[in-house]
Design a protein around this motif. Structure first.
Motif, short mmCIF file in Angstrom:
data_model
loop_
_atom_site.label_atom_id
_atom_site.label_comp_id
_atom_site.label_asym_id
_atom_site.label_seq_id
_atom_site.Cartn_x
_atom_site.Cartn_y
_atom_site.Cartn_z
N TRP A 216 -5.19 -28.65 -21.55
CA TRP A 216 -6.68 -29.27 -21.25
C TRP A 216 -7.49 -29.32 -22.54
N ALA A 217 -6.10 -29.43 -23.15
CA ALA A 217 -7.05 -29.85 -24.62
C ALA A 217 -6.55 -31.87 -24.25
N ALA A 218 -5.79 -31.99 -24.09
CA ALA A 218 -5.27 -33.48 -23.70
C ALA A 218 -6.47 -34.19 -22.52
N TYR A 219 -6.65 -33.48 -21.48
CA TYR A 219 -7.94 -33.28 -21.14
C TYR A 219 -8.55 -34.37 -21.30
N TYR A 220 -9.17 -33.45 -22.28
CA TYR A 220 -10.56 -33.68 -22.94
C TYR A 220 -10.81 -34.34 -23.97
N ASP A 221 -9.28 -34.32 -24.75
CA ASP A 221 -8.93 -36.19 -25.85
C ASP A 221 -8.59 -37.50 -25.37
N ASP A 222 -8.81 -37.05 -23.30
CA ASP A 222 -8.46 -38.74 -23.35
C ASP A 222 -10.11 -38.67 -22.65
N LEU A 223 -11.08 -37.84 -22.16
CA LEU A 223 -12.29 -37.91 -22.22
C LEU A 223 -13.33 -38.13 -23.25
N VAL A 224 -12.66 -38.03 -24.46
CA VAL A 224 -13.08 -38.51 -25.80
C VAL A 224 -13.02 -39.60 -25.75
N ALA A 225 -11.57 -40.16 -25.73
CA ALA A 225 -11.19 -41.51 -26.08
C ALA A 225 -11.85 -42.54 -24.69
N GLU A 226 -11.71 -42.30 -23.97
CA GLU A 226 -12.43 -43.09 -23.06
C GLU A 226 -13.74 -43.51 -22.89
N ARG B 167 -33.94 -30.45 -18.36
CA ARG B 167 -34.70 -30.89 -16.82
C ARG B 167 -34.10 -30.85 -16.20
N ALA B 168 -33.02 -31.99 -16.94
CA ALA B 168 -32.53 -33.21 -15.45
C ALA B 168 -31.75 -33.20 -14.16
N ARG B 169 -31.62 -33.82 -13.40
CA ARG B 169 -30.80 -33.41 -12.62
C ARG B 169 -29.53 -33.41 -12.42
N SER B 170 -29.14 -34.83 -13.18
CA SER B 170 -27.81 -35.18 -13.29
C SER B 170 -27.65 -35.65 -14.67
N VAL B 171 -26.71 -35.96 -14.98
CA VAL B 171 -26.22 -37.27 -16.23
C VAL B 171 -25.20 -37.93 -16.23
N SER B 172 -25.45 -38.97 -16.26
CA SER B 172 -24.82 -39.76 -16.55
C SER B 172 -23.77 -39.34 -17.64
N VAL B 173 -22.40 -40.21 -17.88
CA VAL B 173 -21.39 -39.82 -19.34
C VAL B 173 -21.82 -40.67 -20.29
N ALA B 174 -22.23 -42.04 -19.63
CA ALA B 174 -23.02 -42.33 -21.24
C ALA B 174 -23.88 -41.38 -21.57
N GLU B 175 -24.79 -41.14 -21.06
CA GLU B 175 -26.13 -40.68 -21.67
C GLU B 175 -25.50 -38.87 -22.09
N LEU B 176 -24.19 -38.56 -22.44
CA LEU B 176 -24.04 -37.50 -23.16
C LEU B 176 -23.29 -38.73 -24.81
N ALA B 177 -23.86 -39.69 -24.77
CA ALA B 177 -22.94 -40.19 -25.97
C ALA B 177 -24.09 -39.65 -27.13
N GLY B 178 -23.56 -38.75 -28.20
CA GLY B 178 -24.21 -38.42 -29.33
C GLY B 178 -24.66 -36.95 -29.26
N HIS B 179 -24.35 -36.52 -28.03
CA HIS B 179 -24.60 -35.60 -27.63
C HIS B 179 -23.63 -34.16 -28.68
N ARG B 180 -24.43 -33.48 -28.95
CA ARG B 180 -22.95 -32.41 -29.64
C ARG B 180 -22.87 -31.55 -28.28
N ILE B 181 -21.00 -31.91 -27.73
CA ILE B 181 -20.82 -31.32 -26.93
C ILE B 181 -19.44 -30.25 -27.41
N TRP B 182 -19.73 -28.63 -27.57
CA TRP B 182 -18.87 -28.15 -28.47
C TRP B 182 -18.04 -26.91 -26.83
N MET B 183 -17.24 -26.70 -27.59
CA MET B 183 -15.39 -26.06 -26.81
C MET B 183 -15.20 -25.42 -27.78
#
Length: 311
Positions: free
Chosen positions: A201-211, A176-192
């Motif tokens: 794109w694997a390199a991209y998401y590796d950096d996103l996870v690390a950041e 129900r959120a209108r938007s979510v911050s990146v910080a709010e996603l910590a702890g949620h399971r994101i399945w890809m």
């Protein structure tokens, strides 16, 4: 090797007669015989046996015929590669539902006179090799993944920074959120499950996870986007990332939500790659179109990996 002699050999092999080959090639029968004789001397074998009904291939002639045909096809490709504008512009868009495909549709609407071949190549190494060989004219990619510098003869320019969105089912905690911050996603399971090791794109998401300390799971078989949407709709604990311009359709009963991600907004960088010596005039038109319709990149409040080329 004399290509005209090879062409003459193929003509005789396909017609079965020196006389008929001479008519097809607009040569005298003597000239046809002379060309074949020259080729036989060069190869050191007999290619034909003359019979009352014409000419039959020897065993050596049969072995040489498919290679001769391939030589002629290669020569045709070589000639076509320098006939700018006389063939379709061949562009790799990676997949049919992504932003690059949308960019090419926009180009086609603006330039319907340009003949296009749009294709999809999975691997960036194969795409770069195809650009260098002339098999394709351009490719849309995220440039460049760490440790994979582009060859000096390949040019790239950023054409689109595409925001990521969070895709959830109707019962997800963030649905129900209108938007979510990146910080709010910590702890949620994101399945890809479509993330493939070694891809850009694997390199991209590796950096996103690390950041940002996110938890992205790429486990399980990848049955495609329809199966992914079914699972996200039915599993409250799972969400996935979806690029803003990815075109997807799902049953109304799924109740899926596309939620903007902010603070900062991760953007996926799309670049156009081409060979610096490619003379195809439609490639110039494509680059001009993308420059005129692009929205820029590195906007305030966005994030992208540090290895992405600025141009």
């Amino acid at each position: 090797m004399d290509l005209e002699a090879v062409r003459t050999f193929v003509a005789v092999a396909e017609t079965g007669q020196f006389r008929r080959a001479s008519v097809d090639l607009a040569l005298t029968q003597q000239a046809v015989s002379k060309r074949v004789a020259v080729l036989e001397r060069e190869l050191g074998v007999r290619l034909f046996v003359r019979t009352p009904h014409g000419a039959e291939l020897t065993i050596d002639g049969q072995a040489f015929l498919p290679h001769a045909r391939e030589l002629l096809r290669a020569a045709e490709r070589a000639v076509a590669s320098v006939r700018a504008g006389r063939r379709p512009l061949r562009v790799d868009v990676l997949n049919s539902r992504g932003a690059a495909s949308g960019l090419m549709r926009g180009f086609h609407r603006a330039h319907p006179e340009v003949e296009l071949d749009v294709l999809m190549m999975f691997d960036i190494e194969a795409a770069v090799a195809a650009i260098r060989s002339g098999a394709i004219d351009a490719s849309f990619r995220a440039v460049v993944a760490p440790g994979r510098p582009l060859p000096e003869d390949i040019v790239s320019v950023r054409v689109l920074d595409e925001p990521l969105q969070l895709l959830t089912g109707p019962r997800h905690a963030l649905a129900r959120a209108r938007s979510v911050s990146v910080a709010e996603l910590a702890g949620h399971r994101i399945w890809m499950p479509g993330i493939v090791p070694g891809t850009e794109w694997a390199a991209y998401y590796d950096d996103l996870v690390a950041e940002f300390g996110l938890g992205i799971e790429a486990t399980g078989p990848n049955f495609g986007s329809d199966a992914l949407l079914d699972t996200i709709a039915d599993t409250p604990a799972l969400a996935t990332f979806m690029s803003e311009q990815t075109r997807l359709v799902w049953p109304a009963g799924h109740g899926l939500r596309r939620i903007p991600v902010t603070g900062p907004t991760p953007v996926y960088p799309h670049s156009l790659l081409w060979h610096r010596d490619n003379p195809h005039p439609a490639l110039v038109a494509l680059r001009a179109h993308l420059a005129a319709t692009g929205t820029g990149h590195d906007a305030a409040g966005t994030w992208r990996p540090g290895w992405v080329l600025p141009r």
